[in-house]
Design a protein around this motif. Structure first.
Motif, PDB file in Angstrom:
ATOM      1  N   UNK A  61      34.761  42.633  61.217  1.00  0.00           N
ATOM      2  CA  UNK A  61      34.241  43.580  60.627  1.00  0.00           C
ATOM      3  C   UNK A  61      34.481  43.921  59.097  1.00  0.00           C
ATOM      4  N   UNK A  62      33.869  42.586  58.234  1.00  0.00           N
ATOM      5  CA  UNK A  62      33.830  42.568  57.143  1.00  0.00           C
ATOM      6  C   UNK A  62      32.641  43.451  56.481  1.00  0.00           C
ATOM      7  N   UNK A  63      32.776  43.961  55.435  1.00  0.00           N
ATOM      8  CA  UNK A  63      31.667  44.833  54.588  1.00  0.00           C
ATOM      9  C   UNK A  63      30.995  44.021  53.645  1.00  0.00           C
ATOM     10  N   UNK A  64      31.736  42.947  53.097  1.00  0.00           N
ATOM     11  CA  UNK A  64      31.110  42.329  51.859  1.00  0.00           C
ATOM     12  C   UNK A  64      31.686  40.949  51.801  1.00  0.00           C
ATOM     13  N   UNK A  65      30.763  40.145  51.158  1.00  0.00           N
ATOM     14  CA  UNK A  65      31.308  38.590  51.031  1.00  0.00           C
ATOM     15  C   UNK A  65      31.177  38.404  49.446  1.00  0.00           C
ATOM     16  N   UNK A  66      32.309  37.816  48.945  1.00  0.00           N
ATOM     17  CA  UNK A  66      32.355  37.861  47.455  1.00  0.00           C
ATOM     18  C   UNK A  66      32.702  36.349  47.157  1.00  0.00           C
ATOM     19  N   UNK A  67      32.164  35.981  45.807  1.00  0.00           N
ATOM     20  CA  UNK A  67      32.601  34.950  45.113  1.00  0.00           C
ATOM     21  C   UNK A  67      32.607  34.856  43.797  1.00  0.00           C
ATOM     22  N   UNK A  68      33.505  34.212  43.173  1.00  0.00           N
ATOM     23  CA  UNK A  68      33.282  34.302  41.920  1.00  0.00           C
ATOM     24  C   UNK A  68      32.509  33.130  41.136  1.00  0.00           C
ATOM     25  N   UNK A  69      32.081  33.612  39.991  1.00  0.00           N
ATOM     26  CA  UNK A  69      30.985  32.608  39.292  1.00  0.00           C
ATOM     27  C   UNK A  69      31.840  31.487  38.935  1.00  0.00           C
ATOM     28  N   UNK A  70      31.174  30.497  38.727  1.00  0.00           N
ATOM     29  CA  UNK A  70      29.909  29.967  39.159  1.00  0.00           C
ATOM     30  C   UNK A  70      29.952  29.401  40.447  1.00  0.00           C
ATOM     31  N   UNK A  71      30.851  28.507  40.572  1.00  0.00           N
ATOM     32  CA  UNK A  71      30.738  27.630  42.008  1.00  0.00           C
ATOM     33  C   UNK A  71      30.585  28.419  43.105  1.00  0.00           C
ATOM     34  N   UNK A  72      31.434  29.317  43.297  1.00  0.00           N
ATOM     35  CA  UNK A  72      31.596  30.140  44.613  1.00  0.00           C
ATOM     36  C   UNK A  72      30.062  30.898  44.915  1.00  0.00           C
ATOM     37  N   UNK A  73      29.524  31.403  44.002  1.00  0.00           N
ATOM     38  CA  UNK A  73      28.281  32.198  44.101  1.00  0.00           C
ATOM     39  C   UNK A  73      27.233  31.594  45.155  1.00  0.00           C
ATOM     40  N   UNK A  74      26.840  30.398  45.120  1.00  0.00           N
ATOM     41  CA  UNK A  74      25.931  29.760  46.343  1.00  0.00           C
ATOM     42  C   UNK A  74      26.793  29.691  47.504  1.00  0.00           C
ATOM     43  N   UNK A  75      27.982  29.774  47.638  1.00  0.00           N
ATOM     44  CA  UNK A  75      28.958  29.526  48.755  1.00  0.00           C
ATOM     45  C   UNK A  75      28.595  31.080  49.532  1.00  0.00           C
TER      46      UNK A  75
END
Length: 175
Positions: A61-75
């Motif tokens: 029941x996750x509401x958001x998926x987050x990634x720190x810039x830069x490398x994780x944003x495409x993931x």
């Protein structure tokens, strides 16, 4: 075939693990480098990563998926597309122009968030992103990294009460 072994083989085939003399973002010296920027530009690798993480969070029941810039944003983007969960992008620092936001995307107070990262050594940059989410009202439920270098990140996260879940530990690549 969706498995850790398949992902490891994809990373090997695409020359993601390099040997030599490298300085890491943490400042540490290393005799190997994990070139995840190369990995995340390959559609099959990115798709495999997103499917593995989506499968792991399917019942959360996750509401958001987050990634720190830069490398994780495409993931994070790939996981968002695969899971149909909205995306958050975490900047390293606020910009002095535009909206001046540290977090791009709509983070609501109380949102359950899963955070993803490409590689961790000490875990410092990912922890900074997690603290930004928490400071802005989000609840980080899970944290994933594609490859953990096994140099302290998991222990650092435990001290913060967060379990860091690697898809691959670096020693598995060398097996």
């Amino acid at each position: 075939m969706l498995s850790k072994e398949y992902l490891i083989n994809l990373l090997k085939e695409n020359g993601v693990f390099l040997e030599g003399d490298f300085t890491l973002s943490s400042g540490k010296k290393s005799n190997y480098y994990i070139n995840m920027k190369k990995a995340i530009t390959e559609p099959e690798i990115l798709s495999t990563i997103s499917k593995l993480i989506t499968k792991l969070i399917a019942n959360d029941n996750i509401n958001k998926v987050a990634g720190p810039a830069l490398g994780a944003v495409p993931i994070a983007t790939a996981v968002s597309l695969e899971s149909k969960i909205p995306l958050l992008m975490i900047r390293k620092e606020k910009k002095g122009y535009g909206t001046s936001k540290l977090i791009e995307g709509d983070l609501n107070s109380g949102d359950d968030v899963v955070v993803v990262e490409d590689v961790t050594t000490t875990g410092g940059s990912l922890l900074k992103a997690i603290k930004a989410i928490q400071k802005n009202g989000g609840k980080v439920k899970r944290a994933f990294v594609v490859v953990d270098r096994q140099e302290g990140a998991i222990e650092t996260f435990k001290k913060e009460g967060i379990e860091l879940e690697p898809l691959i530990n670096v020693d598995e690549f060398f097996d």
